[in-house]
Design an enzyme around this catalytic site. Structure first.
Site, PDB file in Angstrom:
ATOM      1  N   HIS A 127       0.832  -1.209   0.000  1.00 44.84           N
ATOM      2  CA  HIS A 127       0.000   0.000   0.000  1.00 44.84           C
ATOM      3  C   HIS A 127       0.864   1.256   0.000  1.00 44.84           C
ATOM      4  CE1 HIS A 127      -3.907   2.084   1.012  1.00 44.84           C
ATOM      5  NE2 HIS A 127      -3.004   3.049   1.183  1.00 44.84           N
ATOM      6  N   HIS A 134       1.448   5.467  -2.028  1.00 39.93           N
ATOM      7  CA  HIS A 134       0.930   6.557  -2.878  1.00 39.93           C
ATOM      8  C   HIS A 134       2.115   7.191  -3.600  1.00 39.93           C
ATOM      9  CE1 HIS A 134      -3.228   6.630  -1.237  1.00 39.93           C
ATOM     10  NE2 HIS A 134      -2.615   6.063  -0.221  1.00 39.93           N
ATOM     11  N   GLN A 192      -9.668   9.586  -4.769  1.00 37.65           N
ATOM     12  CA  GLN A 192      -9.309  10.230  -3.488  1.00 37.65           C
ATOM     13  C   GLN A 192     -10.422  11.123  -2.921  1.00 37.65           C
ATOM     14  OE1 GLN A 192      -5.824  10.848  -1.478  1.00 37.65           O
ATOM     15  NE2 GLN A 192      -7.727  11.031  -0.303  1.00 37.65           N
ATOM     16  N   HIS A 197      -9.304   1.879   0.247  1.00 39.74           N
ATOM     17  CA  HIS A 197      -9.167   2.562   1.527  1.00 39.74           C
ATOM     18  C   HIS A 197     -10.523   2.376   2.212  1.00 39.74           C
ATOM     19  CE1 HIS A 197      -5.743   4.340  -0.424  1.00 39.74           C
ATOM     20  NE2 HIS A 197      -5.411   5.011   0.666  1.00 39.74           N
ATOM     21  N   GLU A 218     -11.077   4.300   7.121  1.00 42.33           N
ATOM     22  CA  GLU A 218      -9.878   4.963   7.652  1.00 42.33           C
ATOM     23  C   GLU A 218     -10.341   6.144   8.505  1.00 42.33           C
ATOM     24  OE1 GLU A 218      -7.080   6.488   4.798  1.00 42.33           O
ATOM     25  OE2 GLU A 218      -5.531   6.815   6.326  1.00 42.33           O
ATOM     26  N   ASP A 268       2.486   3.263   2.870  1.00 38.80           N
ATOM     27  CA  ASP A 268       1.452   4.273   2.622  1.00 38.80           C
ATOM     28  C   ASP A 268       2.040   5.588   2.101  1.00 38.80           C
ATOM     29  OD1 ASP A 268      -1.123   5.269   2.421  1.00 38.80           O
ATOM     30  OD2 ASP A 268      -1.453   5.471   4.571  1.00 38.80           O
TER      31      ASP A 268
HETATM   32 FE   FE2 Z   1      -3.422   5.143   1.587  1.00 39.80          FE
END
Ligand code: FE2
Length: 428
Positions: free
Chosen positions: A60, A62, A155, A213, A216, A312
């Protein structure tokens, strides 16, 4: 043979019981793993009893946001929501060249750390799909030395952000590998559930994996993981669905979790926790005691569900630290989840290697004949020592070629009557 690594300890070895082995690689594949190989090779490395493992895997990440720290400003509150707002400020200023350059720089760091496979989410809410184009370009360029898997990630919300579903479909048509989502960021719980249904049906239609996701937040009543399991079960997606973060599980009612864990198991939904980020972003509205926020890793593992730890973020709107070191991730995960038993510490190592590889569906992963000729020689004797020392990657091998090397960590001493050098390893 192209390469033989001599006298390697394997992660399954028990000290005093198992002899070191030689690992032979030819034409990009491991062809032998046995003691005292008589064959010769174009290149040989003497591991001298050090641990040799398959490459680290980050389930995971970005990569579109990485190394953007300080652009256009730093995250003053350090919160998830300010991070999302900050990313929104940065997006209009992004250029493909800068995205590619930052991602390539991070991939250099990753390779140096023995991290040779990354599943990265890529934001699809910008209708230009600039980040998608950039990361597809990066994927092509790093393919000889790093496996990059892309997740189409809305997102700003699939339903909340105008055009996001169309953008996501375009991204998949362009070659993005996995369907993402962010149900807890939709306007309501009902919209979140609807986004999961739409995305899972789309993934089923296209035959693609799903990695969302999910939950979270610190909300004990968030229920999106339950919906994700239900959809995975209904559509027969088991084994190729992952819930990322799952931090609300930390705050959920214990009785409810006792029902949820068997549902995750039954549905074949894996869990990806992100210890460095979850420990810094969750519980921010708490006074004291403050919740840790990371999902219930030991309990999920005990229920027979696969768990990976992801990095992440590295130097981006959400997290200002990091260097691509999955041993640092395992170290933090172990501490946050209080996984200090011997088996638990080994499970933390698996969460950044074999479990992560299984969750993202890597082919030919492992140290065995027939596996890909990818491995890392660590300056440690076993996985627990590797985590404790965040051990140097003495050699990183891809397809039988050495692609990175680091010196062992040593300190020289100038003390009366004491050794001249220490390597931080316990000797009796
Ligand atoms: Fe993430």
């Amino acid at each position: 043979m192209d390469l033989i690594i001599r006298r390697a300890a394997l992660s399954t070895h028990v000290a005093g019981r198992d002899a070191p082995v030689d690992i032979a690689i030819d034409a990009g594949r491991i062809v032998a793993v046995e003691p005292n190989l008589t064959a010769a090779a174009g290149r040989e490395i003497d591991a001298a009893g050090s641990l040799v493992v398959p490459p680290f895997v980050d389930a995971h990440f970005h990569l579109d946001a990485t190394l953007s720290y300080g652009l256009p400003r730093v995250n003053a509150s350090g919160t998830l929501l300010e991070g999302i707002a900050l990313w929104g400020e940065l997006k209009p200023q992004l250029t493909q060249e800068a995205l590619v350059e930052r991602a390539l720089q991070y991939c250099d760091w990753a390779v140096a750390r023995g991290l040779l496979a990354i599943r990265t989410h890529v934001d699809v809410c910008d209708p230009r799909l600039l980040a998608v184009e950039a990361l597809l370009e990066v994927k092509r360029r790093v393919a000889p030395y790093l496996d990059l898997q892309l997740v189409a990630f809305p997102q700003d919300g699939l339903l909340r952000s105008a055009g996001a579903f169309d953008n996501l479909k375009r991204a998949i048509a362009m070659g993005v590998d996995v369907v993402g989502g962010i149900p807890h960021f939709e306007r309501t719980m009902a919209d979140g559930a609807e986004s999961i249904r739409l995305l899972c049906e789309f993934a089923a239609e296209k035959g693609l994996p799903v990695d969302m996701h999910c939950d979270e937040s610190d909300d004990p009543l968030s229920r999106h993981i339950e919906t994700l399991c239900k959809e995975a079960h209904r559509l027969g997606l088991g084994g190729r669905v992952a819930g990322s973060h799952l931090t609300s599980m930390h705050s959920m009612d214990n009785y409810y979790v006792s029902k949820l864990l068997p549902l995750m198991r039954e549905s074949g939904v894996a869990a990806i926790a992100n210890p460095l980020i979850n420990i810094t972003l969750q519980g921010r509205a708490d006074t004291y005691p403050k919740r840790r926020g990371m999902t219930r890793v030991p309990e999920i593992l005990a229920a027979g569900i696969d768990v990976a730890f992801g990095h992440d973020c590295v130097m981006d709107p959400w997290y200002s630290l990091g260097s691509g070191d999955m041993l640092e991730v395992a170290h933090m995960g172990l501490h946050v989840a209080q996984m200090t038993g011997i088996d638990a510490m080994r499970a933390a190592f698996d969460a950044v290697t074999v479990n992560a590889a299984r969750i993202i569906g890597l082919e030919g992963y492992g140290i065995a004949p027939g596996c890909r000729g990818d491995c890392v020689v660590l300056d440690a004797r076993d996985p627990i020592e590797a985590i404790r020392l965040r051990a140097s990657r003495l050699a990183v091998v891809r397809g039988g070629n050495v692609v990175a090397q680091s010196p062992p960590a040593r300190a020289t001493l100038s003390l009366p009557g004491r050794p001249l050098e220490v390597d931080f390893k316990l000797r009796r």
